[in-house]
Design a protein around this motif. Structure first.
Motif, mmCIF file in Angstrom:
data_model
loop_
_atom_site.group_PDB
_atom_site.id
_atom_site.type_symbol
_atom_site.label_atom_id
_atom_site.label_comp_id
_atom_site.label_asym_id
_atom_site.label_seq_id
_atom_site.Cartn_x
_atom_site.Cartn_y
_atom_site.Cartn_z
ATOM 1 N N THR A 55 0.737 -1.179 -0.239
ATOM 2 C CA THR A 55 0.170 0.052 -0.170
ATOM 3 C C THR A 55 0.988 1.726 0.084
ATOM 4 O O THR A 55 2.167 1.096 0.385
ATOM 5 C CB THR A 55 -0.934 0.221 0.757
ATOM 6 N N THR A 56 -0.058 2.444 -0.545
ATOM 7 C CA THR A 56 1.245 3.491 -0.375
ATOM 8 C C THR A 56 1.079 4.117 0.972
ATOM 9 O O THR A 56 -0.006 3.765 1.178
ATOM 10 C CB THR A 56 0.463 4.747 -1.022
ATOM 11 N N GLN A 101 -5.958 1.178 -15.988
ATOM 12 C CA GLN A 101 -5.648 -0.158 -14.453
ATOM 13 C C GLN A 101 -6.284 0.542 -13.196
ATOM 14 O O GLN A 101 -7.570 1.455 -13.613
ATOM 15 C CB GLN A 101 -4.221 1.195 -14.163
ATOM 16 N N VAL A 102 -6.988 -0.177 -11.880
ATOM 17 C CA VAL A 102 -7.852 -0.336 -11.545
ATOM 18 C C VAL A 102 -6.988 0.232 -9.744
ATOM 19 O O VAL A 102 -5.771 -0.313 -9.914
ATOM 20 C CB VAL A 102 -8.283 -1.181 -10.741
ATOM 21 N N MET A 103 -7.341 1.293 -8.816
ATOM 22 C CA MET A 103 -7.019 1.366 -7.938
ATOM 23 C C MET A 103 -7.733 1.381 -6.604
ATOM 24 O O MET A 103 -9.176 2.571 -6.800
ATOM 25 C CB MET A 103 -5.930 3.205 -8.107
ATOM 26 N N VAL A 104 -7.017 0.790 -5.522
ATOM 27 C CA VAL A 104 -8.246 1.557 -4.729
ATOM 28 C C VAL A 104 -7.871 2.884 -3.195
ATOM 29 O O VAL A 104 -6.921 2.254 -2.600
ATOM 30 C CB VAL A 104 -9.069 0.153 -3.928
ATOM 31 N N GLY A 105 -8.440 3.263 -2.452
ATOM 32 C CA GLY A 105 -8.740 4.511 -2.198
ATOM 33 C C GLY A 105 -9.175 4.360 -0.940
ATOM 34 O O GLY A 105 -10.705 3.668 -1.222
ATOM 35 N N ASN A 106 -9.453 5.969 0.217
ATOM 36 C CA ASN A 106 -10.495 5.558 1.006
ATOM 37 C C ASN A 106 -9.894 6.987 1.634
ATOM 38 O O ASN A 106 -8.962 7.528 1.490
ATOM 39 C CB ASN A 106 -10.756 4.662 2.479
ATOM 40 N N MET A 107 -11.186 7.795 2.317
ATOM 41 C CA MET A 107 -10.566 8.719 3.002
ATOM 42 C C MET A 107 -10.991 8.774 4.437
ATOM 43 O O MET A 107 -11.336 9.021 5.406
ATOM 44 C CB MET A 107 -13.256 9.424 2.697
ATOM 45 N N ALA A 108 -9.522 8.592 4.410
ATOM 46 C CA ALA A 108 -9.188 8.223 5.852
ATOM 47 C C ALA A 108 -9.376 7.218 6.443
ATOM 48 O O ALA A 108 -10.066 6.316 5.675
ATOM 49 C CB ALA A 108 -8.849 9.599 6.714
ATOM 50 N N GLY A 109 -10.135 7.027 7.374
ATOM 51 C CA GLY A 109 -10.776 6.188 8.242
ATOM 52 C C GLY A 109 -10.129 5.055 9.207
ATOM 53 O O GLY A 109 -9.177 5.150 8.502
ATOM 54 N N VAL A 131 -11.532 -5.906 -0.054
ATOM 55 C CA VAL A 131 -12.037 -6.533 -0.555
ATOM 56 C C VAL A 131 -11.923 -6.295 -2.467
ATOM 57 O O VAL A 131 -11.325 -6.894 -3.115
ATOM 58 C CB VAL A 131 -13.203 -6.877 -0.406
ATOM 59 N N VAL A 132 -11.860 -5.010 -2.792
ATOM 60 C CA VAL A 132 -11.531 -4.290 -4.080
ATOM 61 C C VAL A 132 -10.724 -4.778 -3.520
ATOM 62 O O VAL A 132 -9.485 -4.984 -5.025
ATOM 63 C CB VAL A 132 -12.583 -2.631 -3.850
ATOM 64 N N ALA A 133 -9.238 -4.373 -3.535
ATOM 65 C CA ALA A 133 -8.321 -4.817 -2.903
ATOM 66 C C ALA A 133 -7.076 -6.023 -4.007
ATOM 67 O O ALA A 133 -6.282 -5.298 -4.475
ATOM 68 C CB ALA A 133 -7.137 -4.014 -1.918
ATOM 69 N N GLN A 134 -8.219 -6.703 -3.737
ATOM 70 C CA GLN A 134 -7.429 -8.020 -4.347
ATOM 71 C C GLN A 134 -8.031 -7.321 -5.815
ATOM 72 O O GLN A 134 -7.382 -8.495 -6.785
ATOM 73 C CB GLN A 134 -8.806 -9.213 -4.212
ATOM 74 N N LEU A 135 -8.226 -7.354 -6.398
ATOM 75 C CA LEU A 135 -8.504 -6.614 -7.709
ATOM 76 C C LEU A 135 -7.748 -5.380 -8.128
ATOM 77 O O LEU A 135 -7.618 -4.938 -9.664
ATOM 78 C CB LEU A 135 -10.354 -6.113 -7.905
ATOM 79 N N CYS A 136 -6.401 -5.404 -7.995
ATOM 80 C CA CYS A 136 -6.689 -3.930 -8.405
ATOM 81 C C CYS A 136 -4.870 -3.376 -8.536
ATOM 82 O O CYS A 136 -3.628 -4.271 -7.915
ATOM 83 C CB CYS A 136 -6.679 -2.519 -6.678
ATOM 84 N N ASP A 137 -4.632 -3.282 -9.029
ATOM 85 C CA ASP A 137 -2.722 -2.786 -9.771
ATOM 86 C C ASP A 137 -2.383 -2.142 -8.391
ATOM 87 O O ASP A 137 -1.632 -2.100 -8.423
ATOM 88 C CB ASP A 137 -3.090 -2.130 -11.169
ATOM 89 N N LEU A 138 -3.181 -0.296 -8.311
ATOM 90 C CA LEU A 138 -2.415 -0.184 -6.935
ATOM 91 C C LEU A 138 -3.592 -0.121 -5.444
ATOM 92 O O LEU A 138 -4.094 0.093 -5.916
ATOM 93 C CB LEU A 138 -2.498 1.794 -7.516
ATOM 94 N N VAL A 139 -2.774 0.500 -4.604
ATOM 95 C CA VAL A 139 -3.620 0.081 -3.382
ATOM 96 C C VAL A 139 -2.358 1.542 -2.304
ATOM 97 O O VAL A 139 -2.288 1.566 -2.006
ATOM 98 C CB VAL A 139 -3.116 -0.971 -2.705
ATOM 99 N N ASP A 140 -3.854 1.945 -1.629
ATOM 100 C CA ASP A 140 -3.443 3.289 -1.202
ATOM 101 C C ASP A 140 -4.823 3.261 0.741
ATOM 102 O O ASP A 140 -6.174 3.915 0.185
ATOM 103 C CB ASP A 140 -4.022 4.768 -2.137
ATOM 104 N N LEU A 141 -4.508 1.808 1.295
ATOM 105 C CA LEU A 141 -5.322 2.114 1.992
ATOM 106 C C LEU A 141 -4.450 2.466 3.164
ATOM 107 O O LEU A 141 -3.989 1.137 4.092
ATOM 108 C CB LEU A 141 -5.750 0.712 2.280
ATOM 109 N N ASP A 142 -3.964 2.905 3.857
ATOM 110 C CA ASP A 142 -3.216 3.556 4.663
ATOM 111 C C ASP A 142 -3.970 4.732 5.868
ATOM 112 O O ASP A 142 -3.710 4.873 7.197
ATOM 113 C CB ASP A 142 -1.524 4.583 4.538
ATOM 114 N N GLY A 143 -5.220 5.058 5.227
ATOM 115 C CA GLY A 143 -5.794 6.228 6.567
ATOM 116 C C GLY A 143 -5.568 5.607 8.017
ATOM 117 O O GLY A 143 -5.619 6.449 8.456
#
Length: 336
Positions: free
Chosen positions: A128-129, A277-285, A295-307
């Protein structure tokens, strides 16, 4: 004529202030916390939970989310299902909180993990980033030792090319080994794009996220960037992806924008069909909001889930991050 029986549900929701460890600056905003609404749906035996922070730039705040949830309380408690929810509420935080609560409830009711219900592979640990704010170089230099674990870094830009150049140079000098992406959060004008991208290429930056204001996307038509450009604020929903996706190379999916895991999975599928390409992120949280996004991240090329790592009050955050990677165990959310 036979009628379909419905299971009455109980609905609860509350607000959590979601205070951050320290203020976080992006283009046009300074966050000290990103308050969230947490919804719970119960059938008398099982309960499902969903967390949503809303969409700050659309005034989709906790008060608005709570109002939207109350607007559909009667239908929810009368037993509508997750698919019917998609028609009851528009995309946004309220639908996200309820949609995710439905997913966890269904997982328990069917005794199947959410990932299996969603038709994705079993969860695996993913890079993750980790995100740095749009602060001055001295601040960034002081923060960077705490990012030694990060394999991928996302740097927020402020829309000032000279200042942003200094920011990017600071991060690249400190981390010559890291994957770096930048997020402009709508901070630039179309006239800035060529100079901005030339600087990013020189600093070996691999992704430019949301350089232009929402509504200005057509300025990207015919413009070719040597690095991928990601849509965030520009594309909120499946319908907007259909009309604007061709202007971008990467789709950043956020469950708060699109209204939950149900539509997020549809967006991921469509973006891939469009060659994006597919990326997943969140609004912090918290970890609770990260679980469905994972769950979505399993489909993604880039993951941004450091919230969760940025919050002051998420005791689970230390358990889901390791060596620059994120892993939300299936048993945390839903049936394992």
């Amino acid at each position: 004529m036979a009628t379909t029986s419905r299971t009455a549900l109980t609905l609860r929701h509350r607000c959590d202030p979601m205070r951050m460890k320290e203020p976080f600056r992006i283009s046009g905003y300074l966050f000290e916390g990103i308050p969230a609404v947490i919804a719970t749906l119960g059938d008398g035996q099982y309960e499902g939970r969903g967390e949503a922070a809303g969409v700050y730039y659309l005034n989709d705040d906790p008060a608005h989310m709570a109002s939207e949830i109350e607007r559909v309380r009667g239908a929810i408690e009368d037993g509508v299902d997750r698919r019917e929810l998609q028609e009851l509420l528009p995309a946004g935080g309220a639908r996200n909180a309820l949609d995710c609560a439905f997913w966890e409830l269904e997982s328990f009711q069917q005794q199947r993990p959410v990932w299996e219900l969603a038709g994705v592979s079993p969860p695996r640990q993913l890079v993750t980033t980790f995100t740095l704010p749009a602060e001055d170089p001295a601040y960034l230099r002081a923060r960077l030792p705490g990012f030694a674990h990060a394999k991928a870094i996302k740097l927020k830009l402020a829309g000032d090319l000279a200042a942003d150049t200094a920011r990017v140079e600071t991060v690249r000098k400190a981390r010559p080994d890291a994957w770096i992406g930048v997020d402009a959060n709508q901070g630039f004008a179309s006239d800035d794009l060529d100079a901005l991208v030339a600087m990013l290429v020189a600093q070996r930056v691999s992704l430019l996220e949301q350089p232009l204001r929402r509504g200005d996307e057509q300025a990207l038509a015919g413009w070719r960037s040597p690095i991928p450009v990601a849509a965030d604020e520009s594309i909120l929903s499946l319908a907007e992806l259909e009309t604007l996706g061709h202007l971008f190379q990467v789709m950043n999916i956020k469950l708060d924008k699109c209204g939950g895991l149900t539509e997020a999975l549809e967006i991921a599928a469509l973006a891939k069909r469009m060659g994006m390409q597919v990326m997943v992120g969140n609004m912090a949280g918290s970890t609770l909001s990260t679980a469905p996004a994972f769950v979505v991240a399993q489909l993604c090329d880039l993951v941004d889930l450091d919230g969760p790592s940025s919050l002051a009050n998420d005791p689970l955050a230390e358990k889901i991050y390791d060596d620059g990677m994120v892993m939300v165990p299936a048993e945390f959310w839903g049936h394992a």
